[in-house]
Design an enzyme around this catalytic site. Structure first.
Site, PDB file in Angstrom:
ATOM      1  CB  THR A  14      -1.356   3.425  -9.177  1.00 38.76           C
ATOM      2  OG1 THR A  14      -0.002   3.563  -9.579  1.00 38.76           O
ATOM      3  CG2 THR A  14      -2.238   3.258 -10.385  1.00 38.76           C
ATOM      4  CB  ALA A  34     -22.743   4.862   1.299  1.00 39.15           C
ATOM      5  NE  ARG A  46       8.051   5.205  -0.322  1.00 36.70           N
ATOM      6  CZ  ARG A  46       8.131   4.144  -1.108  1.00 36.70           C
ATOM      7  NH1 ARG A  46       8.735   3.063  -0.695  1.00 36.70           N
ATOM      8  NH2 ARG A  46       7.624   4.169  -2.335  1.00 36.70           N
ATOM      9  CB  VAL A 134      -9.348 -10.929  -6.588  1.00 33.73           C
ATOM     10  CG1 VAL A 134      -9.381 -12.020  -7.647  1.00 33.73           C
ATOM     11  CG2 VAL A 134      -8.774 -11.458  -5.282  1.00 33.73           C
ATOM     12  N   GLY A 136      -8.851  -6.404  -9.996  1.00 31.28           N
ATOM     13  CA  GLY A 136      -9.067  -4.948 -10.059  1.00 31.28           C
ATOM     14  C   GLY A 136     -10.517  -4.520 -10.074  1.00 31.28           C
ATOM     15  CB  ILE A 138     -13.703  -8.011 -12.370  1.00 28.94           C
ATOM     16  CG1 ILE A 138     -13.005  -7.702 -13.695  1.00 28.94           C
ATOM     17  CG2 ILE A 138     -14.853  -8.981 -12.562  1.00 28.94           C
ATOM     18  CD1 ILE A 138     -12.370  -8.918 -14.370  1.00 28.94           C
ATOM     19  N   GLY A 189       5.028   1.344 -18.505  1.00 28.09           N
ATOM     20  CA  GLY A 189       4.476   1.351 -17.149  1.00 28.09           C
ATOM     21  C   GLY A 189       3.483   0.216 -16.897  1.00 28.09           C
ATOM     22  CD  GLU A 192       5.244  -2.843 -10.102  1.00 25.84           C
ATOM     23  OE1 GLU A 192       6.114  -2.096  -9.630  1.00 25.84           O
ATOM     24  OE2 GLU A 192       4.029  -2.610 -10.013  1.00 25.84           O
ATOM     25  CE  LYS A 207      -4.066  -9.745  -8.916  1.00 24.38           C
ATOM     26  NZ  LYS A 207      -3.627  -9.310 -10.253  1.00 24.38           N
TER      27      LYS A 207
HETATM   28  N1  LIG Z   1      -1.779  -0.494  -9.352  1.00 30.32           N
HETATM   29  C1  LIG Z   1      -2.762  -1.334  -9.621  1.00 30.32           C
HETATM   30  O1  LIG Z   1      -3.295  -1.341 -10.730  1.00 30.32           O
HETATM   31  C2  LIG Z   1      -3.258  -2.301  -8.569  1.00 30.32           C
HETATM   32  C3  LIG Z   1      -4.301  -3.178  -8.890  1.00 30.32           C
HETATM   33  C4  LIG Z   1      -4.800  -4.044  -7.915  1.00 30.32           C
HETATM   34  C5  LIG Z   1      -4.225  -4.040  -6.663  1.00 30.32           C
HETATM   35  N2  LIG Z   1      -3.190  -3.194  -6.391  1.00 30.32           N
HETATM   36  C6  LIG Z   1      -2.627  -3.224  -5.057  1.00 30.32           C
HETATM   37  O2  LIG Z   1      -2.867  -1.967  -4.428  1.00 30.32           O
HETATM   38  C7  LIG Z   1      -1.795  -1.656  -3.550  1.00 30.32           C
HETATM   39  C8  LIG Z   1      -1.202  -0.303  -3.950  1.00 30.32           C
HETATM   40  O3  LIG Z   1      -0.741  -0.397  -5.278  1.00 30.32           O
HETATM   41  P1  LIG Z   1      -0.270   0.898  -6.099  1.00 30.32           P
HETATM   42  O4  LIG Z   1      -0.101   0.443  -7.495  1.00 30.32           O
HETATM   43  O5  LIG Z   1      -1.155   2.046  -5.804  1.00 30.32           O
HETATM   44  O6  LIG Z   1       1.167   1.133  -5.468  1.00 30.32           O
HETATM   45  P2  LIG Z   1       2.109   2.422  -5.633  1.00 30.32           P
HETATM   46  O7  LIG Z   1       1.683   3.255  -6.765  1.00 30.32           O
HETATM   47  O8  LIG Z   1       3.494   1.915  -5.558  1.00 30.32           O
HETATM   48  O9  LIG Z   1       1.787   3.228  -4.293  1.00 30.32           O
HETATM   49  C9  LIG Z   1       2.191   2.787  -3.038  1.00 30.32           C
HETATM   50  C10 LIG Z   1       1.952   3.905  -2.043  1.00 30.32           C
HETATM   51  O10 LIG Z   1       2.355   3.444  -0.758  1.00 30.32           O
HETATM   52  C11 LIG Z   1       3.162   4.466  -0.167  1.00 30.32           C
HETATM   53  N3  LIG Z   1       4.111   3.840   0.752  1.00 30.32           N
HETATM   54  C12 LIG Z   1       5.069   2.948   0.479  1.00 30.32           C
HETATM   55  N4  LIG Z   1       5.739   2.624   1.606  1.00 30.32           N
HETATM   56  C13 LIG Z   1       5.164   3.331   2.595  1.00 30.32           C
HETATM   57  C14 LIG Z   1       5.398   3.446   3.978  1.00 30.32           C
HETATM   58  N5  LIG Z   1       6.381   2.756   4.564  1.00 30.32           N
HETATM   59  N6  LIG Z   1       4.618   4.283   4.697  1.00 30.32           N
HETATM   60  C15 LIG Z   1       3.635   4.995   4.113  1.00 30.32           C
HETATM   61  N7  LIG Z   1       3.353   4.919   2.799  1.00 30.32           N
HETATM   62  C16 LIG Z   1       4.111   4.095   2.061  1.00 30.32           C
HETATM   63  C17 LIG Z   1       3.861   5.156  -1.306  1.00 30.32           C
HETATM   64  O11 LIG Z   1       4.252   6.451  -0.884  1.00 30.32           O
HETATM   65  P3  LIG Z   1       4.962   7.499  -1.902  1.00 30.32           P
HETATM   66  O12 LIG Z   1       3.948   7.786  -2.957  1.00 30.32           O
HETATM   67  O13 LIG Z   1       5.244   8.676  -1.069  1.00 30.32           O
HETATM   68  O14 LIG Z   1       6.172   6.790  -2.416  1.00 30.32           O
HETATM   69  C18 LIG Z   1       2.740   5.170  -2.351  1.00 30.32           C
HETATM   70  O15 LIG Z   1       1.928   6.303  -2.165  1.00 30.32           O
HETATM   71  C19 LIG Z   1      -0.825  -2.833  -3.636  1.00 30.32           C
HETATM   72  O16 LIG Z   1      -1.119  -3.774  -2.645  1.00 30.32           O
HETATM   73  C20 LIG Z   1      -1.133  -3.427  -4.995  1.00 30.32           C
HETATM   74  O17 LIG Z   1      -0.823  -4.803  -5.086  1.00 30.32           O
HETATM   75  C21 LIG Z   1      -2.706  -2.321  -7.314  1.00 30.32           C
END
Ligand SMILES: NC(=O)c1ccc[n+]([C@@H]2O[C@H](COP(=O)([O-])OP(=O)(O)OC[C@H]3O[C@@H](n4cnc5c(N)ncnc54)[C@H](OP(=O)(O)O)[C@@H]3O)[C@@H](O)[C@H]2O)c1
Length: 435
Positions: A14, A34, A46, A134, A136, A138, A189, A192, A207
């Site tokens: 995402t 920048a 992955r 923290v 998103g 903001i 969605g 989780e 956070k």
């Molecule tokens: N989603 C949000 O709104 C949001 C908001 C604030 C903070 N965050 C933080 O941002 C981070 C990412 O969140 P997300 O929602 O983008 O997660 P996500 O959609 O689950 O994406 C995770 C990514 O990491 C990759 N990945 C997982 N294991 C891996 C490995 N062993 N080696 C290489 N790549 C690997 C996955 O690959 P594949 O795609 O190939 O499976 C995927 O591309 C997290 O720390 C989350 O807490 C997310």
């Protein structure tokens, strides 16, 4: 123009996908701000074959993200994989060890290992930027560490988890139970498949620990946070809150008190006149009190592709500009170790929902217990079984709100009330937040 900042992005889910889109779409604007261009040189996830809806053919692919941290044509690693340990931690450590700054949205990683990582970054003259971790979109970390740098922070609190706020908002609008709304949030969605980090308050606590460190200049202290989630919130409590002029919100609250740092994650009754009460659905909001600026309020989207990626790219702009603001506002060696404040010492008003057998003397026994604990009642409502939730057959609801009192006294009183044979269900006790 200066040399480009060369970026390796690990994690193309995402947030990662969003970062690629922003850098492609707003590249010229971002370069102007920048002072140099920000160019993606490496990517890793992955599965290589996944269609991510954005052209990534020009970037070098790494099967193992840790290898990207060793590449000569990468200046900064953007870690968007997630998880407090495992590959995310290995990647962060390797990046810093090899002279690359780190941008991350990973609150779990920072809450548990942020101090050690920040110490390495400082030693090597590098930086870690974590605004996306923290609330998103903001820019709350920048607001506190830069915009409010003149102030001694007194408290920082807010709605830090969009999933919980969405669930509570939907429960309020539809009158449906927690489980029903959670199922729907998962289908849409917004939650989780394993929602426990969100609904049990852990994500908010991650956070909050970061916010507290940045606000008070104290060492990260995740383990001292008293954490309570939203599973026990029922539609009846939401209805009674409405009747009393409140809304139920999951808050992360950190306050510096004379006795030490008080950090909690708990569902609270928030008075409707408080700006947090109007923050609905997946939105987040943070309130910061500084000694000179007084109250400041920040609101926006706390998660999702665009808002979170926006914060990540802003952090990349910081790195490109050479901004070296310490990760937690002050250098790691200057972070103080605040003792955890005694939980029972908190003074607040409380909401008590007691389901009891409808028999003579029951209200008198409850009020006597409260009076013995020096708790003064602000309001008392009684609802018969037809007006009550119907969740359990029989019984009436007694809804009490207290004047400001010590949490310890309320805890003792509730223990005594739980010993009454007339009690039908576990009481619900919520802290009330007025302003
Ligand atoms: N989603 C949000 O709104 C949001 C908001 C604030 C903070 N965050 C933080 O941002 C981070 C990412 O969140 P997300 O929602 O983008 O997660 P996500 O959609 O689950 O994406 C995770 C990514 O990491 C990759 N990945 C997982 N294991 C891996 C490995 N062993 N080696 C290489 N790549 C690997 C996955 O690959 P594949 O795609 O190939 O499976 C995927 O591309 C997290 O720390 C989350 O807490 C997310």
């Amino acid at each position: 123009m200066n040399k480009p900042l060369r970026v390796g992005i690990a994690g193309l889910g995402t947030v990662g996908r969003g970062v690629v889109k922003i850098l492609q779409q707003n590249g010229a604007l971002i370069a102007a701000r920048a002072g140099r261009s920000i160019e993606i040189t490496g990517i890793s996830a992955r599965s290589r074959g996944t269609d991510r809806g954005v052209d990534m053919s020009g970037y070098r692919w790494y099967d193992n993200p840790v290898d990207m941290a060793l590449a000569d044509d990468v200046d900064v690693i953007v870690e968007l994989i997630g998880g407090s340990d495992g590959v995310a931690k290995a990647l962060a450590e390797t990046a810093l060890a090899h002279g690359k700054s780190l941008v991350t949205a990973n609150k779990a990683l920072i809450a548990h290992h942020g101090m050690a990582l920040a110490a390495v970054a400082e030693e090597k003259g590098l930086t870690i930027r974590l605004d996306a971790a923290v609330a998103g979109g903001i820019p709350i970390i920048k607001a506190i560490s830069d915009g409010l740098a003149a102030n001694r922070c007194e408290s920082v609190f807010g709605i830090l988890n969009g999933t919980c706020n969405y669930i509570l908002t939907q429960m309020e609008r539809s009158g449906r139970a927690f489980g029903d709304v959670l199922d729907e949030a998962q289908r849409l969605g917004y939650a989780e498949a394993d929602p426990s980090f969100d609904v049990d308050g852990i994500d908010t606590a991650h956070k909050l620990s970061i916010l507290a460190a940045v606000s008070f200049g104290t060492a990260l202290d995740f383990d001292s946070i008293a954490i309570e989630g939203i599973r026990k919130i029922s539609p009846v409590d939401i209805r009674y809150a409405e009747e009393l002029g409140y809304r139920i919100k999951l808050l992360g609250i950190a306050r510096m008190t004379a006795d030490g740092l008080d950090q909690r994650v708990q569902p609270c009754m928030v008075k409707k006149s408080n700006p947090l009460a109007a923050v609905n659905d997946v939105f987040n909001a943070v309130v910061v009190h500084g000694d000179f600026v007084e109250k400041t309020v920040y609101e926006g989207r706390g998660a999702g592709e665009g808002p979170t990626a926006s914060a990540v790219v802003a952090d990349l702009v910081d790195v490109a500009r050479g901004n070296r603001t310490p990760v937690f506002s002050v250098p790691v060696a200057a972070l103080t170790k605040a003792p955890a404040a005694a939980r029972d010492a908190l003074r607040a008003s409380f909401y008590l929902h007691l389901r009891v057998v409808d028999e003579p003397g029951v209200i008198a026994s409850i009020t006597e217990i409260l009076s013995t604990e020096q708790i003064s009642i602000d309001s008392l409502l009684q609802r018969g079984s037809e007006e009550a939730s119907g969740a359990s057959e029989g019984g009436i609801d007694v809804i009490l709100t207290t004047h400001e009192t010590e949490e310890g006294a309320v805890r003792k009183a509730v223990l005594k009330i739980m010993g009454l044979t007339s009690l039908v269900e576990q009481p619900t006790v919520l802290r009330m937040v007025k302003n």
